[in-house]
Design a protein around this motif. Sequence first.
Motif, short mmCIF file in Angstrom:
data_model
loop_
_atom_site.label_atom_id
_atom_site.label_comp_id
_atom_site.label_asym_id
_atom_site.label_seq_id
_atom_site.Cartn_x
_atom_site.Cartn_y
_atom_site.Cartn_z
N ALA A 19 0.81 -1.21 0.00
CA ALA A 19 0.00 0.00 0.00
C ALA A 19 0.85 1.27 0.00
O ALA A 19 0.32 2.35 0.13
N CYS A 20 2.18 1.13 -0.16
CA CYS A 20 3.05 2.29 -0.21
C CYS A 20 4.31 1.92 -0.99
O CYS A 20 4.44 0.80 -1.47
N SER A 21 5.23 2.85 -1.10
CA SER A 21 6.49 2.56 -1.79
C SER A 21 7.69 2.89 -0.91
O SER A 21 8.80 3.05 -1.39
N THR A 22 7.48 2.95 0.40
CA THR A 22 8.56 3.37 1.30
C THR A 22 9.62 2.31 1.54
O THR A 22 10.66 2.61 2.12
N CYS A 23 9.41 1.08 1.09
CA CYS A 23 10.44 0.04 1.22
C CYS A 23 11.16 -0.17 -0.11
O CYS A 23 11.77 -1.22 -0.33
N HIS A 24 11.12 0.83 -0.97
CA HIS A 24 11.76 0.79 -2.28
C HIS A 24 13.26 0.51 -2.13
O HIS A 24 13.95 1.16 -1.35
N VAL A 25 13.74 -0.49 -2.84
CA VAL A 25 15.17 -0.80 -2.90
C VAL A 25 15.58 -0.90 -4.36
O VAL A 25 14.74 -1.12 -5.23
N ILE A 26 16.86 -0.74 -4.61
CA ILE A 26 17.39 -0.83 -5.97
C ILE A 26 18.35 -2.01 -6.00
O ILE A 26 19.34 -2.04 -5.26
N VAL A 27 18.03 -3.01 -6.81
CA VAL A 27 18.90 -4.18 -6.96
C VAL A 27 20.08 -3.72 -7.81
O VAL A 27 19.92 -3.26 -8.94
N MET A 28 21.30 -3.81 -7.27
CA MET A 28 22.45 -3.19 -7.90
C MET A 28 23.01 -3.97 -9.08
O MET A 28 23.69 -3.40 -9.92
N ASP A 29 22.73 -5.26 -9.16
CA ASP A 29 23.24 -6.08 -10.26
C ASP A 29 22.06 -6.60 -11.08
O ASP A 29 21.16 -7.24 -10.55
N VAL A 30 22.07 -6.33 -12.38
CA VAL A 30 20.99 -6.76 -13.27
C VAL A 30 20.84 -8.29 -13.23
O VAL A 30 19.72 -8.81 -13.31
N LYS A 31 21.94 -9.01 -13.09
CA LYS A 31 21.87 -10.48 -13.03
C LYS A 31 21.03 -10.92 -11.83
O LYS A 31 20.23 -11.85 -11.94
#
Length: 180
Positions: A106-118
Amino acid sequence: MLSRISQLGARLLRETRAAGNLTTNSGNYYQGQVSRHSAPAKSILFSTATSSHHDEGGEDKEKISVTFVNKDGTEKTISVPVGMSMLEAAHENDIELEGACEGSLACSTCHVIVMDVKDYNKLEDPTDEENDMLDLAFGLTETSRLGCQVIAKPELDGVRLALPAATRNFAVDGFVPKPH
């Protein structure tokens, strides 16, 4: 969601056994009879947990290594049990990943960025609901995911997750909650 319910059921079962309020009878977790004049409800226990998914101590559960890269560039590597979400893992290890909706999409506050495309490609595709929430995320990238939807599995061992510079919490902007 089902995994979380099973975890809560297993926890309830462990706590009840530890308190001495439950005796098992040939593996049955239901005690008492249901009738109009039955014993108080506290003597009846239903569990959604299955013994094949949860062990009592938790020590033997397989774990993977996950590195969180904070906003300032510092890194923290933690061990995460297989089956746990990255949001839960972050909260258990004092990593500042908000999770305002507590993992209910219900939100986007746990947004993370996966650093490796693999590593990103090893994840299941995001659901439409997750994509809707990601559209609201600050600093969205091609490898963005919600931490509550990234579940630890053996092939993700060594994954690196970056925390974005900010989050958007439309409910209470500027408030930093403490992990539950």
